[in-house]
Design a protein around this motif. Structure first.
Motif, mmCIF file in Angstrom:
data_model
loop_
_atom_site.group_PDB
_atom_site.id
_atom_site.type_symbol
_atom_site.label_atom_id
_atom_site.label_comp_id
_atom_site.label_asym_id
_atom_site.label_seq_id
_atom_site.Cartn_x
_atom_site.Cartn_y
_atom_site.Cartn_z
ATOM 1 N N ALA A 23 7.410 -0.865 5.507
ATOM 2 C CA ALA A 23 6.730 -1.576 6.579
ATOM 3 C C ALA A 23 6.099 -0.567 7.531
ATOM 4 C CB ALA A 23 7.713 -2.466 7.322
ATOM 5 N N ASP A 24 4.801 -0.695 7.712
ATOM 6 C CA ASP A 24 4.038 0.243 8.549
ATOM 7 C C ASP A 24 3.700 -0.442 9.865
ATOM 8 O OD1 ASP A 24 2.386 2.163 9.586
ATOM 9 O OD2 ASP A 24 0.930 2.118 7.947
ATOM 10 N N SER A 25 4.133 0.140 10.965
ATOM 11 C CA SER A 25 3.887 -0.479 12.261
ATOM 12 C C SER A 25 2.511 -0.150 12.818
ATOM 13 C CB SER A 25 4.958 -0.038 13.266
ATOM 14 O OG SER A 25 4.885 1.352 13.488
ATOM 15 N N VAL A 26 1.774 0.720 12.143
ATOM 16 C CA VAL A 26 0.430 1.102 12.593
ATOM 17 C C VAL A 26 -0.589 0.160 11.980
ATOM 18 C CG1 VAL A 26 -1.343 2.876 12.542
ATOM 19 C CG2 VAL A 26 1.056 3.510 12.890
ATOM 20 N N ALA A 31 -8.944 3.768 6.893
ATOM 21 C CA ALA A 31 -8.223 3.891 5.628
ATOM 22 C C ALA A 31 -6.990 4.767 5.833
ATOM 23 C CB ALA A 31 -9.122 4.494 4.566
ATOM 24 N N ARG A 32 -5.881 4.295 5.327
ATOM 25 C CA ARG A 32 -4.613 4.996 5.542
ATOM 26 C C ARG A 32 -3.916 5.151 4.198
ATOM 27 N NH1 ARG A 32 -1.028 6.145 9.805
ATOM 28 N NH2 ARG A 32 1.044 5.182 9.740
ATOM 29 N N CYS A 33 -3.515 6.342 3.907
ATOM 30 C CA CYS A 33 -2.815 6.621 2.656
ATOM 31 C C CYS A 33 -1.325 6.439 2.895
ATOM 32 C CB CYS A 33 -3.105 8.043 2.195
ATOM 33 S SG CYS A 33 -2.183 8.541 0.733
ATOM 34 N N VAL A 52 -4.270 3.829 -1.094
ATOM 35 C CA VAL A 52 -5.105 3.825 0.104
ATOM 36 C C VAL A 52 -5.234 2.385 0.586
ATOM 37 C CG1 VAL A 52 -7.375 4.341 1.059
ATOM 38 C CG2 VAL A 52 -6.367 5.856 -0.657
ATOM 39 N N SER A 53 -4.935 2.164 1.851
ATOM 40 C CA SER A 53 -4.950 0.815 2.408
ATOM 41 C C SER A 53 -6.308 0.165 2.219
ATOM 42 C CB SER A 53 -4.592 0.849 3.900
ATOM 43 O OG SER A 53 -5.532 1.638 4.614
ATOM 44 N N GLY A 54 -6.284 -1.103 1.817
ATOM 45 C CA GLY A 54 -7.506 -1.859 1.660
ATOM 46 C C GLY A 54 -8.285 -1.544 0.406
ATOM 47 N N THR A 55 -7.737 -0.718 -0.457
ATOM 48 C CA THR A 55 -8.411 -0.370 -1.713
ATOM 49 C C THR A 55 -7.439 -0.533 -2.873
ATOM 50 O OG1 THR A 55 -7.839 1.983 -1.906
ATOM 51 C CG2 THR A 55 -9.613 1.418 -0.375
ATOM 52 N N THR A 56 -7.964 -0.294 -4.056
ATOM 53 C CA THR A 56 -7.111 -0.295 -5.254
ATOM 54 C C THR A 56 -6.878 1.121 -5.750
ATOM 55 O OG1 THR A 56 -9.054 -0.606 -6.657
ATOM 56 C CG2 THR A 56 -7.886 -2.592 -5.955
ATOM 57 N N TYR A 57 -7.206 2.098 -4.921
ATOM 58 C CA TYR A 57 -7.039 3.502 -5.312
ATOM 59 C C TYR A 57 -5.565 3.870 -5.254
ATOM 60 C CZ TYR A 57 -7.552 8.568 -5.429
ATOM 61 O OH TYR A 57 -7.451 9.885 -5.764
ATOM 62 N N THR A 58 -5.046 4.288 -6.406
ATOM 63 C CA THR A 58 -3.645 4.662 -6.487
ATOM 64 C C THR A 58 -3.484 5.982 -7.232
ATOM 65 O OG1 THR A 58 -3.359 3.373 -8.511
ATOM 66 C CG2 THR A 58 -2.799 2.281 -6.438
ATOM 67 N N ILE A 59 -2.385 6.636 -6.969
ATOM 68 C CA ILE A 59 -2.008 7.870 -7.662
ATOM 69 C C ILE A 59 -0.552 7.717 -8.074
ATOM 70 C CG2 ILE A 59 -1.696 10.369 -7.469
ATOM 71 C CD1 ILE A 59 -3.721 10.331 -5.156
ATOM 72 N N TYR A 60 -0.246 8.165 -9.283
ATOM 73 C CA TYR A 60 1.129 8.106 -9.774
ATOM 74 C C TYR A 60 1.548 9.466 -10.333
ATOM 75 C CZ TYR A 60 0.907 2.996 -9.618
ATOM 76 O OH TYR A 60 0.800 1.693 -9.212
ATOM 77 N N ALA A 61 2.786 9.779 -10.135
ATOM 78 C CA ALA A 61 3.358 10.930 -10.821
ATOM 79 C C ALA A 61 3.510 10.585 -12.298
ATOM 80 C CB ALA A 61 4.719 11.274 -10.228
ATOM 81 N N ASP A 62 3.360 11.584 -13.153
ATOM 82 C CA ASP A 62 3.469 11.332 -14.601
ATOM 83 C C ASP A 62 4.819 10.732 -14.958
ATOM 84 O OD1 ASP A 62 1.579 14.286 -15.645
ATOM 85 O OD2 ASP A 62 0.924 12.284 -15.037
ATOM 86 N N ALA A 97 5.652 7.637 3.383
ATOM 87 C CA ALA A 97 4.966 8.490 4.343
ATOM 88 C C ALA A 97 3.520 8.024 4.448
ATOM 89 C CB ALA A 97 5.036 9.949 3.908
ATOM 90 N N ALA A 98 2.868 8.408 5.534
ATOM 91 C CA ALA A 98 1.509 7.934 5.771
ATOM 92 C C ALA A 98 0.652 9.029 6.383
ATOM 93 C CB ALA A 98 1.536 6.719 6.693
ATOM 94 N N ARG A 99 -0.636 8.930 6.094
ATOM 95 C CA ARG A 99 -1.590 9.844 6.696
ATOM 96 C C ARG A 99 -2.969 9.205 6.670
ATOM 97 N NH1 ARG A 99 -4.826 13.406 3.872
ATOM 98 N NH2 ARG A 99 -4.254 15.116 5.276
ATOM 99 N N TYR A 100 -3.851 9.703 7.504
ATOM 100 C CA TYR A 100 -5.269 9.365 7.451
ATOM 101 C C TYR A 100 -5.968 10.433 6.633
ATOM 102 C CZ TYR A 100 -4.264 6.195 11.305
ATOM 103 O OH TYR A 100 -3.740 5.202 12.088
ATOM 104 N N GLY A 101 -7.126 10.106 6.127
ATOM 105 C CA GLY A 101 -7.870 11.091 5.355
ATOM 106 C C GLY A 101 -7.525 10.999 3.885
#
Length: 123
Positions: A23-26, A31-33, A52-62, A97-101
């Motif tokens: 749950a993200d309080s921000v 766009a927020r990762c 990435v928030s609002g997108t379908t862009y995802t990254i997964y570890a192998d 965890a979260a970040r912008y950019g």
């Protein structure tokens, strides 16, 4: 007040499933990762998945591709990690965890972290 709060951890047998929530309080239009990481005792923290928030862009570890799915509920500002076919090696404390950019699953990229939720998989 914590920005990121994880929940949903627990104990499960090998082959089972769990769904973690972050749950993200921000609330922002930027766009927020949001990423999931895990750390087992005596091991370094490793990236699991990010979105990435609002997108379908995802990254997964192998190591989790095909078993874990990251998703988001924008209305609730919650990111989920659905974990299926769990293995004993998935046992760890899981953090969001979260970040912008730019988005990644590199721990050093992130400054905002939750407190974690424990996942234990027994064989």
């Amino acid at each position: 007040q914590a920005q990121l709060v994880e929940s949903g951890g627990g104990s499960v047998q090998s082959g089972g499933s769990l769904r973690l929530s972050c749950a993200d309080s921000v609330y922002t239009n930027r766009a927020r990762c949001i990423a999931w990481f895990r750390q087992a005792p005596g091991k370094e923290r490793e990236g699991v998945a990010s979105i990435v928030s609002g997108t379908t862009y995802t990254i997964y570890a192998d190591s989790v591709k095909g078993r874990f799915t990251i998703s988001q509920d924008n209305a609730k500002n919650v990111v989920y990690l659905q974990m299926n076919k769990l293995k004993s090696e998935d046992t760890a404390m899981y953090y969001c965890a979260a970040r912008y950019g730019g988005c990644s699953i590199v721990p050093s990229w992130f400054a905002d972290w939750g407190q974690g939720t424990q996942v234990t998989v027994s064989s």
